[in-house]
Write an enzyme that holds these catalytic residues in place. Structure first.
Site, PDB file in Angstrom:
ATOM      1  N   ARG A   1       0.831  -1.209   0.000  1.00  0.00           N
ATOM      2  CA  ARG A   1       0.000   0.000   0.000  1.00  0.00           C
ATOM      3  C   ARG A   1       0.860   1.251   0.000  1.00  0.00           C
ATOM      4  O   ARG A   1       1.204   1.770   1.049  1.00  0.00           O
ATOM      5  CB  ARG A   1      -0.901   0.007   1.231  1.00  0.00           C
ATOM      6  CG  ARG A   1      -1.989  -1.036   1.193  1.00  0.00           C
ATOM      7  CD  ARG A   1      -2.837  -0.965   2.446  1.00  0.00           C
ATOM      8  NE  ARG A   1      -2.032  -1.254   3.636  1.00  0.00           N
ATOM      9  CZ  ARG A   1      -1.976  -2.445   4.208  1.00  0.00           C
ATOM     10  NH1 ARG A   1      -2.691  -3.416   3.742  1.00  0.00           N
ATOM     11  NH2 ARG A   1      -1.214  -2.644   5.268  1.00  0.00           N
TER      12      ARG A   1
ATOM     13  N   ARG B   1      -1.281  10.372  -3.596  1.00  0.00           N
ATOM     14  CA  ARG B   1      -2.367  11.347  -3.474  1.00  0.00           C
ATOM     15  C   ARG B   1      -2.368  12.309  -4.628  1.00  0.00           C
ATOM     16  O   ARG B   1      -1.339  12.896  -4.943  1.00  0.00           O
ATOM     17  CB  ARG B   1      -2.166  12.183  -2.222  1.00  0.00           C
ATOM     18  CG  ARG B   1      -2.488  11.468  -0.995  1.00  0.00           C
ATOM     19  CD  ARG B   1      -2.428  12.441   0.153  1.00  0.00           C
ATOM     20  NE  ARG B   1      -2.398  11.651   1.366  1.00  0.00           N
ATOM     21  CZ  ARG B   1      -1.862  12.052   2.495  1.00  0.00           C
ATOM     22  NH1 ARG B   1      -1.304  13.237   2.579  1.00  0.00           N
ATOM     23  NH2 ARG B   1      -1.883  11.267   3.544  1.00  0.00           N
TER      24      ARG B   1
ATOM     25  N   ARG C   1      14.020  -5.861  14.165  1.00  0.00           N
ATOM     26  CA  ARG C   1      14.846  -4.960  13.365  1.00  0.00           C
ATOM     27  C   ARG C   1      15.217  -3.815  14.283  1.00  0.00           C
ATOM     28  O   ARG C   1      14.413  -3.371  15.101  1.00  0.00           O
ATOM     29  CB  ARG C   1      14.058  -4.412  12.176  1.00  0.00           C
ATOM     30  CG  ARG C   1      14.349  -5.153  10.906  1.00  0.00           C
ATOM     31  CD  ARG C   1      13.816  -4.479   9.672  1.00  0.00           C
ATOM     32  NE  ARG C   1      12.552  -3.819   9.804  1.00  0.00           N
ATOM     33  CZ  ARG C   1      12.380  -2.523   9.661  1.00  0.00           C
ATOM     34  NH1 ARG C   1      13.382  -1.719   9.423  1.00  0.00           N
ATOM     35  NH2 ARG C   1      11.177  -1.995   9.762  1.00  0.00           N
TER      36      ARG C   1
ATOM     37  N   ARG D   1      17.287   8.823   8.113  1.00  0.00           N
ATOM     38  CA  ARG D   1      16.522  10.030   8.421  1.00  0.00           C
ATOM     39  C   ARG D   1      17.324  10.919   9.359  1.00  0.00           C
ATOM     40  O   ARG D   1      18.165  10.427  10.113  1.00  0.00           O
ATOM     41  CB  ARG D   1      15.222   9.699   9.171  1.00  0.00           C
ATOM     42  CG  ARG D   1      14.329   8.688   8.530  1.00  0.00           C
ATOM     43  CD  ARG D   1      12.920   8.791   9.059  1.00  0.00           C
ATOM     44  NE  ARG D   1      12.792   8.499  10.501  1.00  0.00           N
ATOM     45  CZ  ARG D   1      11.654   8.539  11.167  1.00  0.00           C
ATOM     46  NH1 ARG D   1      10.539   8.872  10.535  1.00  0.00           N
ATOM     47  NH2 ARG D   1      11.603   8.267  12.453  1.00  0.00           N
TER      48      ARG D   1
ATOM     49  N   GLU E   1      19.361   8.734  12.061  1.00  0.00           N
ATOM     50  CA  GLU E   1      18.879   7.355  12.264  1.00  0.00           C
ATOM     51  C   GLU E   1      19.548   6.413  11.273  1.00  0.00           C
ATOM     52  O   GLU E   1      19.512   6.665  10.065  1.00  0.00           O
ATOM     53  CB  GLU E   1      17.368   7.276  12.032  1.00  0.00           C
ATOM     54  CG  GLU E   1      16.559   7.868  13.149  1.00  0.00           C
ATOM     55  CD  GLU E   1      15.068   7.629  12.962  1.00  0.00           C
ATOM     56  OE1 GLU E   1      14.294   8.319  13.621  1.00  0.00           O
ATOM     57  OE2 GLU E   1      14.694   6.760  12.134  1.00  0.00           O
TER      58      GLU E   1
ATOM     59  N   TYR F   1       4.028  -4.994  16.229  1.00  0.00           N
ATOM     60  CA  TYR F   1       4.234  -3.556  16.082  1.00  0.00           C
ATOM     61  C   TYR F   1       2.909  -2.855  16.354  1.00  0.00           C
ATOM     62  O   TYR F   1       1.934  -3.049  15.624  1.00  0.00           O
ATOM     63  CB  TYR F   1       4.762  -3.152  14.689  1.00  0.00           C
ATOM     64  CG  TYR F   1       4.895  -1.643  14.664  1.00  0.00           C
ATOM     65  CD1 TYR F   1       6.033  -1.028  15.178  1.00  0.00           C
ATOM     66  CD2 TYR F   1       3.850  -0.829  14.246  1.00  0.00           C
ATOM     67  CE1 TYR F   1       6.143   0.354  15.261  1.00  0.00           C
ATOM     68  CE2 TYR F   1       3.936   0.551  14.323  1.00  0.00           C
ATOM     69  CZ  TYR F   1       5.081   1.134  14.828  1.00  0.00           C
ATOM     70  OH  TYR F   1       5.181   2.503  14.922  1.00  0.00           O
TER      71      TYR F   1
ATOM     72  N   ASP G   1       1.217   0.956  16.992  1.00  0.00           N
ATOM     73  CA  ASP G   1       1.329   2.397  17.179  1.00  0.00           C
ATOM     74  C   ASP G   1       0.805   2.712  18.578  1.00  0.00           C
ATOM     75  O   ASP G   1       0.099   1.902  19.190  1.00  0.00           O
ATOM     76  CB  ASP G   1       0.495   3.137  16.116  1.00  0.00           C
ATOM     77  CG  ASP G   1       1.321   3.401  14.851  1.00  0.00           C
ATOM     78  OD1 ASP G   1       2.549   3.593  14.964  1.00  0.00           O
ATOM     79  OD2 ASP G   1       0.729   3.420  13.757  1.00  0.00           O
TER      80      ASP G   1
HETATM   81  C1  LIG Z   1      11.512   3.586  16.237  1.00  0.00           C
HETATM   82  C2  LIG Z   1      10.040   3.601  16.595  1.00  0.00           C
HETATM   83  C3  LIG Z   1       9.266   4.713  16.272  1.00  0.00           C
HETATM   84  C4  LIG Z   1       7.917   4.741  16.599  1.00  0.00           C
HETATM   85  N1  LIG Z   1       7.175   5.827  16.244  1.00  0.00           N
HETATM   86  C5  LIG Z   1       5.861   5.854  16.526  1.00  0.00           C
HETATM   87  C6  LIG Z   1       5.051   6.961  16.100  1.00  0.00           C
HETATM   88  O1  LIG Z   1       5.529   7.910  15.479  1.00  0.00           O
HETATM   89  N2  LIG Z   1       3.728   6.935  16.411  1.00  0.00           N
HETATM   90  C7  LIG Z   1       3.160   5.898  17.103  1.00  0.00           C
HETATM   91  O2  LIG Z   1       1.942   5.924  17.359  1.00  0.00           O
HETATM   92  N3  LIG Z   1       3.904   4.858  17.529  1.00  0.00           N
HETATM   93  C8  LIG Z   1       5.233   4.810  17.256  1.00  0.00           C
HETATM   94  N4  LIG Z   1       5.988   3.739  17.684  1.00  0.00           N
HETATM   95  C9  LIG Z   1       5.377   2.700  18.535  1.00  0.00           C
HETATM   96  C10 LIG Z   1       5.494   2.987  20.060  1.00  0.00           C
HETATM   97  O3  LIG Z   1       6.854   3.083  20.415  1.00  0.00           O
HETATM   98  C11 LIG Z   1       4.817   1.859  20.852  1.00  0.00           C
HETATM   99  O4  LIG Z   1       3.459   1.831  20.513  1.00  0.00           O
HETATM  100  C12 LIG Z   1       4.902   1.986  22.373  1.00  0.00           C
HETATM  101  O5  LIG Z   1       6.165   2.381  22.814  1.00  0.00           O
HETATM  102  C13 LIG Z   1       4.576   0.648  22.997  1.00  0.00           C
HETATM  103  O6  LIG Z   1       4.470   0.744  24.391  1.00  0.00           O
HETATM  104  P1  LIG Z   1       4.657  -0.560  25.286  1.00  0.00           P
HETATM  105  O7  LIG Z   1       4.315  -0.174  26.688  1.00  0.00           O
HETATM  106  O8  LIG Z   1       3.965  -1.717  24.699  1.00  0.00           O
HETATM  107  O9  LIG Z   1       6.220  -0.935  25.167  1.00  0.00           O
HETATM  108  P2  LIG Z   1       7.522  -0.218  25.699  1.00  0.00           P
HETATM  109  O10 LIG Z   1       7.425   1.237  25.565  1.00  0.00           O
HETATM  110  O11 LIG Z   1       8.670  -0.903  25.078  1.00  0.00           O
HETATM  111  O12 LIG Z   1       7.518  -0.560  27.265  1.00  0.00           O
HETATM  112  C14 LIG Z   1       7.945  -1.793  27.778  1.00  0.00           C
HETATM  113  C15 LIG Z   1       8.760  -1.506  29.027  1.00  0.00           C
HETATM  114  O13 LIG Z   1       9.033  -2.744  29.689  1.00  0.00           O
HETATM  115  C16 LIG Z   1      10.316  -2.653  30.267  1.00  0.00           C
HETATM  116  N5  LIG Z   1      10.821  -4.005  30.508  1.00  0.00           N
HETATM  117  C17 LIG Z   1      11.085  -4.972  29.592  1.00  0.00           C
HETATM  118  N6  LIG Z   1      11.566  -6.067  30.190  1.00  0.00           N
HETATM  119  C18 LIG Z   1      11.611  -5.798  31.530  1.00  0.00           C
HETATM  120  C19 LIG Z   1      12.029  -6.538  32.664  1.00  0.00           C
HETATM  121  N7  LIG Z   1      12.510  -7.784  32.566  1.00  0.00           N
HETATM  122  N8  LIG Z   1      11.945  -5.946  33.873  1.00  0.00           N
HETATM  123  C20 LIG Z   1      11.492  -4.685  34.008  1.00  0.00           C
HETATM  124  N9  LIG Z   1      11.077  -3.929  32.943  1.00  0.00           N
HETATM  125  C21 LIG Z   1      11.132  -4.485  31.733  1.00  0.00           C
HETATM  126  C22 LIG Z   1      11.120  -1.900  29.228  1.00  0.00           C
HETATM  127  O14 LIG Z   1      12.275  -1.311  29.795  1.00  0.00           O
HETATM  128  C23 LIG Z   1      10.105  -0.867  28.732  1.00  0.00           C
HETATM  129  O15 LIG Z   1      10.238   0.351  29.429  1.00  0.00           O
HETATM  130  C24 LIG Z   1       7.333   3.652  17.296  1.00  0.00           C
HETATM  131  C25 LIG Z   1       8.111   2.538  17.611  1.00  0.00           C
HETATM  132  C26 LIG Z   1       9.441   2.497  17.247  1.00  0.00           C
HETATM  133  C27 LIG Z   1      10.229   1.262  17.543  1.00  0.00           C
END
Ligand SMILES: Cc1cc2nc3c(=O)[nH]c(=O)nc-3n(C[C@H](O)[C@H](O)[C@H](O)COP(=O)(O)OP(=O)(O)OC[C@H]3O[C@@H](n4cnc5c(N)ncnc54)[C@H](O)[C@@H]3O)c2cc1C
Length: 368
Positions: A173, A177, A250, A281, A301, A349, A351
């Site tokens: 996709r 536009r 990745r 980027r 990046e 993945y 958002d």
């Molecule tokens: C490069 C990148 C860019 C992104 N950009 C966007 C964007 O522009 N817009 C968007 O909507 N989303 C974006 N995302 C997605 C976004 O980052 C995620 O949706 C969000 O961070 C997920 O939250 P989470 O709580 O599931 O995971 P996380 O934020 O990873 O939280 C998990 C936590 O668990 C902790 N943890 C893991 N193992 C242990 C352990 N054994 N003991 C204690 N703590 C632990 C980690 O340290 C971490 O702090 C992006 C993702 C990436 C990778």
């Protein structure tokens, strides 16, 4: 004997924060731990030279889900930032996503009809029936010029492989536009929390006990003894000591620098789409909040190979890893009193809006 907490929440990221907030609001005793020395997980932002820096990659909030938008607006004021990245191809600047501004710059076309005709002409000239790889697929969708200048180099840097060796489905996709609209996301709601994501998560965690720098898996039995239930948002394979194998990710490497100038590139996000520039980027963080500070902070990046122990960024949802995840998920379902969630716990993945949506649904089911 009654345990000290009802819930131990492993991970102070967005998923853990939603859980902690909702459970605490419902009167449950929660303890949140994170192995990092900060809250907010991967959406963590911190201040450098008065600028909120997105440490784990640029995060732009966007959603069509009004419930999620309203929910997060309870913890932060969102600004009017709209993601309008640009591409730099050997010094030529193009608007993204591909729209009339891009086509005008590329071919001098003015009207949508002229642009559509040009794209059609380019597609027909090199069309491949049943595209077998990403290169053929991209050319089928947008033709050779856009592929060569805006897709090829960037994609090859991102994946570390030639486009001819990448599967076609990766870019099924490609948004094209025929309007002069540089707004990257087709989302009803978009913005960045004023003051950064960390402050937003701190508001979600207000009144919740949080202990940082604590690795759950290093002392699992001791942590488990503290609470009746566990919400685990770390990597699912790590929980099971990788006994079925390692789920792959990745990765991205960031090179962040403070520059002694007010405005480095005039935009928050600039993609380098040629093959020669080693990074994919450059993010200039101040533009996410319309900053007027004297200095600026940029992050280059680089796509990076991932190995166990590195920061996991994007799950690789190919057949091999998806099949392995299914096996871990089956193990997880057999773990009494443990909820696996979030991008690492579900090897998915997500958002940010999706994380909030699934966390809210899961916590509501938990409390029902
Ligand atoms: C490069 C990148 C860019 C992104 N950009 C966007 C964007 O522009 N817009 C968007 O909507 N989303 C974006 N995302 C997605 C976004 O980052 C995620 O949706 C969000 O961070 C997920 O939250 P989470 O709580 O599931 O995971 P996380 O934020 O990873 O939280 C998990 C936590 O668990 C902790 N943890 C893991 N193992 C242990 C352990 N054994 N003991 C204690 N703590 C632990 C980690 O340290 C971490 O702090 C992006 C993702 C990436 C990778």
């Amino acid at each position: 004997m009654k345990k000290q907490y009802d819930y131990l929440i492993v991970g102070a990221g967005l998923y853990g924060a939603v859980f902690a907030h909702e459970l605490t609001k419902a009167g449950k005793r929660c303890l949140v731990i994170d192995k990092r020395d900060h809250i907010a997980g991967n959406i963590y932002t911190h201040e450098v030279e008065g600028i909120q820096v997105h440490q784990y990659g640029a995060h732009i909030f966007h959603t069509n889900n009004k419930e999620v938008w309203d929910y997060l607006n309870g913890f932060a004021v969102f600004n009017r930032y709209t993601n309008s990245p640009i591409a730099n191809y050997k010094g030529e600047i193009y608007n993204l996503p591909f729209n009339m501004n891009t086509f005008n710059k590329m071919w001098g076309v003015i009207t949508p009809a002229e642009a559509a005709a040009k794209i059609e002409e380019q597609r027909k000239a090199s069309y491949t029936e049943n595209p077998k790889n990403l290169e053929e697929q991209a050319i089928n969708l947008v033709g050779v010029d856009i592929y060569e200048k805006l897709i090829k180099g960037y994609t090859e840097k991102q994946w570390g492989r030639p486009c001819t060796e990448l599967p076609a489905f990766i870019i099924k996709r490609l948004p094209v536009r025929l309007t002069y609209d540089n707004n990257y996301f087709n989302a009803l709601y978009q913005g960045i929390p004023v003051g950064g994501y960390t402050a937003m998560v701190a508001n979600m965690l207000e009144g919740v006990e949080v202990r940082l720098g604590q690795d759950y898996l290093a002392d699992k039995a001791e942590w488990d003894a503290l609470a009746d239930k566990v919400v685990y948002t770390g990597p699912i394979d790590a929980y099971f000591a990788y006994k079925l194998g390692v789920l792959e990710y990745r990765s991205v490497r960031f090179e962040t620098e403070v520059l002694d100038e007010t405005n480095y590139q005039g935009n928050a996000v600039v993609n380098y789409t040629d093959a020669e520039t080693p990074y994919t980027r450059v993010i200039e963080h101040k533009h996410f909040e319309f900053g007027t500070q004297e200095k600026t902070v940029i992050s280059r990046e680089y796509s990076a190979e991932w190995k166990l122990g590195d920061e996991p960024y994007y799950p690789v949802n190919d057949e091999k890893n998806s099949a392995l995840y299914v096996k871990y998920k089956a193990l997880a379902e057999g773990e009494n009193g443990v909820i696996f969630g979030g991008r690492l716990g579900e090897y998915q993945y997500y958002d940010m809006d999706k994380v909030v949506e699934v966390a809210l649904a899961r916590v509501q089911a938990e409390m029902a």
